[in-house]
Design a protein around this motif. Structure first.
Motif, PDB file in Angstrom:
ATOM      1  N   LEU A  30       0.825  -1.205   0.000  1.00 34.39           N
ATOM      2  CA  LEU A  30       0.000   0.000   0.000  1.00 34.39           C
ATOM      3  C   LEU A  30       0.859   1.254   0.000  1.00 34.39           C
ATOM      4  O   LEU A  30       0.560   2.223  -0.721  1.00 34.39           O
ATOM      5  CB  LEU A  30      -0.928  -0.001   1.220  1.00 34.39           C
ATOM      6  N   ARG A  31       1.936   1.255   0.773  1.00 35.21           N
ATOM      7  CA  ARG A  31       2.809   2.434   0.837  1.00 35.21           C
ATOM      8  C   ARG A  31       3.456   2.716  -0.506  1.00 35.21           C
ATOM      9  O   ARG A  31       3.469   3.857  -0.981  1.00 35.21           O
ATOM     10  CB  ARG A  31       3.884   2.235   1.911  1.00 35.21           C
ATOM     11  N   VAL A  32       3.980   1.679  -1.130  1.00 36.05           N
ATOM     12  CA  VAL A  32       4.653   1.844  -2.420  1.00 36.05           C
ATOM     13  C   VAL A  32       3.660   2.279  -3.498  1.00 36.05           C
ATOM     14  O   VAL A  32       3.911   3.231  -4.248  1.00 36.05           O
ATOM     15  CB  VAL A  32       5.361   0.536  -2.828  1.00 36.05           C
ATOM     16  N   SER A  37       1.253   6.273  -7.089  1.00 38.28           N
ATOM     17  CA  SER A  37       0.045   6.820  -7.714  1.00 38.28           C
ATOM     18  C   SER A  37      -0.068   8.325  -7.505  1.00 38.28           C
ATOM     19  O   SER A  37      -0.461   9.059  -8.422  1.00 38.28           O
ATOM     20  CB  SER A  37      -1.197   6.126  -7.143  1.00 38.28           C
ATOM     21  N   LEU A  38       0.277   8.799  -6.314  1.00 38.27           N
ATOM     22  CA  LEU A  38       0.233  10.239  -6.043  1.00 38.27           C
ATOM     23  C   LEU A  38       1.275  10.989  -6.879  1.00 38.27           C
ATOM     24  O   LEU A  38       1.005  12.071  -7.410  1.00 38.27           O
ATOM     25  CB  LEU A  38       0.456  10.501  -4.553  1.00 38.27           C
ATOM     26  N   ILE A  39       2.477  10.421  -6.985  1.00 38.79           N
ATOM     27  CA  ILE A  39       3.519  11.043  -7.802  1.00 38.79           C
ATOM     28  C   ILE A  39       3.103  11.049  -9.273  1.00 38.79           C
ATOM     29  O   ILE A  39       3.286  12.050  -9.987  1.00 38.79           O
ATOM     30  CB  ILE A  39       4.860  10.303  -7.620  1.00 38.79           C
ATOM     31  N   MET A 103      11.166   0.631  -6.425  1.00 41.42           N
ATOM     32  CA  MET A 103       9.867   0.078  -6.788  1.00 41.42           C
ATOM     33  C   MET A 103       8.871   1.197  -7.082  1.00 41.42           C
ATOM     34  O   MET A 103       8.059   1.090  -8.003  1.00 41.42           O
ATOM     35  CB  MET A 103       9.359  -0.815  -5.656  1.00 41.42           C
ATOM     36  N   ILE A 104       8.957   2.279  -6.306  1.00 42.81           N
ATOM     37  CA  ILE A 104       8.085   3.427  -6.559  1.00 42.81           C
ATOM     38  C   ILE A 104       8.399   4.036  -7.920  1.00 42.81           C
ATOM     39  O   ILE A 104       7.491   4.375  -8.693  1.00 42.81           O
ATOM     40  CB  ILE A 104       8.246   4.470  -5.436  1.00 42.81           C
ATOM     41  N   VAL A 109       6.712   5.082 -13.545  1.00 46.69           N
ATOM     42  CA  VAL A 109       6.920   4.974 -14.996  1.00 46.69           C
ATOM     43  C   VAL A 109       5.735   4.280 -15.662  1.00 46.69           C
ATOM     44  O   VAL A 109       5.303   4.663 -16.760  1.00 46.69           O
ATOM     45  CB  VAL A 109       8.225   4.208 -15.290  1.00 46.69           C
ATOM     46  N   LEU A 110       5.186   3.285 -15.000  1.00 44.59           N
ATOM     47  CA  LEU A 110       4.076   2.530 -15.577  1.00 44.59           C
ATOM     48  C   LEU A 110       2.739   3.251 -15.470  1.00 44.59           C
ATOM     49  O   LEU A 110       1.831   3.012 -16.280  1.00 44.59           O
ATOM     50  CB  LEU A 110       3.970   1.163 -14.899  1.00 44.59           C
ATOM     51  N   THR A 111       2.590   4.112 -14.475  1.00 45.29           N
ATOM     52  CA  THR A 111       1.272   4.716 -14.228  1.00 45.29           C
ATOM     53  C   THR A 111       1.119   6.136 -14.767  1.00 45.29           C
ATOM     54  O   THR A 111      -0.015   6.593 -14.970  1.00 45.29           O
ATOM     55  CB  THR A 111       0.958   4.725 -12.711  1.00 45.29           C
TER      56      THR A 111
END
Length: 232
Positions: A30-32, A37-39, A103-104, A109-111
């Motif tokens: 959840l943290r990652v 998602s916010l970034i 990981m973030i 990059v993906l989102t």
């Protein structure tokens, strides 16, 4: 059938007992994913709106690229980021490889393309309706963007939830850059893959049930919030 029933019972027992390892994996996931998602929203939303209200050379290329990257294979993204963050890579000095931060980065990059695409189209439609009014009032680009953010709250929420859904379910990129280290970079998806390969189905099923529950919750929240925001 008995093995399946036993595995499900063991998974439910793990969840019910609030197993420490299981909770640690869930909270890290959840943290990652929330951070990524916010970034991604902070980067992708302004870019999506900017592409809607401005005209410049290369704009169409950026729009096509954002849509093309929606299908970017996670393992490819993970490999590229791995090379960039490795000791011999240009960002190796930062020491981010095999950490939650890496990981973030991978999930961002993906989102980001998801956010750009989901924000750009509604912003384009809103701009077609309000462009003349904005020009008449002499609004700057920043004020125009703020106006579209206000009018397009539902699309921003949808983009964030879509990005989070992609991030929380991702496995290919984060297992490459995170290393799936127990107690440090092991998330729900990477743990499910590992535990299943080992034949340890109780933890894998427990995490799978939690992941499905989170997905259903996210979809429900998205439906309710988008409907509420759309009425305002």
């Amino acid at each position: 059938m008995n093995d399946f029933t036993h595995s499900v019972a063991a998974a439910l027992a793990l969840i019910g007992s609030l197993d420490r390892e299981l909770l640690g994996i869930v909270f890290l996931s959840l943290r990652v994913s929330l951070s990524a998602s916010l970034i991604a929203l902070a980067i992708g939303a302004p870019l999506g709106v900017l592409l809607a209200i401005t005209r410049f050379r290369g704009r169409q290329v950026l729009i096509v690229l954002a849509n093309a990257l929606l299908g970017l294979p996670p393992v490819v993204a993970g490999l590229v980021i791995y090379l960039l963050l490795s000791r011999s890579g240009p960002f190796g000095f930062a020491g981010l490889l095999f950490t939650p931060s890496a990981m973030i980065v991978a999930q961002v990059v993906l989102t980001v393309p998801i956010v750009v695409s989901l924000v750009h189209r509604p912003a384009l439609l809103l701009w077609a309706e309000y462009a003349d009014l904005a020009r008449t009032d002499g609004l700057s680009h920043l004020r125009c963007m703020a106006l579209l953010f206000s009018l397009g709250r539902a699309s921003l929420l949808t983009a964030f939830l879509a990005a989070f859904g992609r991030a929380i379910a991702e496995v290919g990129a984060i297992i490459i850059v995170g290393g799936n280290i127990r107690g440090y970079t092991r998330t729900m998806t990477t743990a499910i893959a590992l535990e299943t390969s080992k034949g340890e189905l109780a933890l894998a099923l427990g995490l799978g049930l939690i992941l499905v529950a989170l997905s259903v919750t996210i979809s429900t929240v998205a439906f309710l919030l988008v409907g509420r925001v759309g009425k305002k």
